[in-house]
Design a protein around this motif. Structure first.
Motif, short mmCIF file in Angstrom:
data_model
loop_
_atom_site.label_atom_id
_atom_site.label_comp_id
_atom_site.label_asym_id
_atom_site.label_seq_id
_atom_site.Cartn_x
_atom_site.Cartn_y
_atom_site.Cartn_z
N ASN A 86 0.74 -1.14 -0.07
CA ASN A 86 0.03 -0.06 0.08
C ASN A 86 0.74 1.10 -0.21
O ASN A 86 0.46 2.24 -0.75
CB ASN A 86 -0.86 0.03 1.22
N ALA A 87 2.09 1.35 0.73
CA ALA A 87 2.83 2.56 0.76
C ALA A 87 3.43 2.58 -0.59
O ALA A 87 3.70 3.86 -0.92
CB ALA A 87 4.03 2.24 1.70
N ALA A 90 1.02 4.12 -3.02
CA ALA A 90 0.64 5.54 -2.78
C ALA A 90 1.89 6.22 -3.36
O ALA A 90 1.60 7.33 -3.90
CB ALA A 90 0.45 5.79 -1.23
N ARG A 91 3.22 5.83 -2.94
CA ARG A 91 4.39 6.56 -3.58
C ARG A 91 4.46 6.56 -5.07
O ARG A 91 4.61 7.63 -5.46
CB ARG A 91 5.80 5.82 -3.01
N LYS A 93 1.81 6.43 -7.06
CA LYS A 93 0.91 7.55 -7.44
C LYS A 93 1.21 9.00 -7.31
O LYS A 93 1.20 9.82 -8.06
CB LYS A 93 -0.27 7.34 -6.76
N GLN A 94 1.85 9.19 -6.01
CA GLN A 94 2.43 10.47 -5.87
C GLN A 94 3.42 11.03 -6.73
O GLN A 94 3.52 12.07 -7.08
CB GLN A 94 2.87 10.80 -4.34
#
Length: 141
Positions: A86-87, A90-91, A93-94
């Motif tokens: 999940n992390a 997110a990274r 996508k960011q």
């Protein structure tokens, strides 16, 4: 699962600076040894080596349908615990990474249910990162 030993994978790239940024800065892989032709990276405990090949071209082959998505072949990646997966999603996508297959749950409610995502590195190598809520399902049939 029992303790796994690290794997080693060498793969072609056409730009070492782009590989260093993508694998080091975006994926968060610590860099090991390097030269003007290759870079070792620590991919979640595994050794991957980006080798600059002047005529690398596209490394993408074909694809196979899996659970409603066209999965690129060849590809490589790592199975991560859910929190790390999940992390990483997110990274990515960011960082504005374009996904070939967006982060999602595959085989929902079935044996082998997993979270997965696919994307390309700057040289066109396809990567898949996946996660199992139940790690014992990794090789379940």
């Amino acid at each position: 699962m029992t303790h796994l030993t690290p794997f080693h994978l060498a793969f072609p790239v056409d730009d070492l600076d782009a590989a260093r940024h993508f694998y080091g800065d975006i994926l968060g892989c610590p860099e090991g040894r390097s030269s003007d032709r290759w870079i070792d990276f620590n991919l979640f405990g595994h050794q991957i080596v980006a080798h600059r090949i002047d005529d690398a071209g596209s490394t993408r082959g074909g694809g196979n349908p899996v659970d409603g998505h066209e999965v690129p072949v060849p590809h490589f990646g790592v199975v991560l615990p859910p929190a790390q997966w999940n992390a990483l999603a997110a990274r990515l996508k960011q960082a504005g990474v374009t996904f070939l297959i967006e982060p999602h749950t595959r085989f929902a409610g079935q044996t082998g249910e997993q979270s997965t995502m696919f994307f390309l590195d700057p040289a066109g190598n396809a990567l898949e990162f996946k996660s199992f809520a139940d790690p014992d399902q990794l090789f379940a049939r």
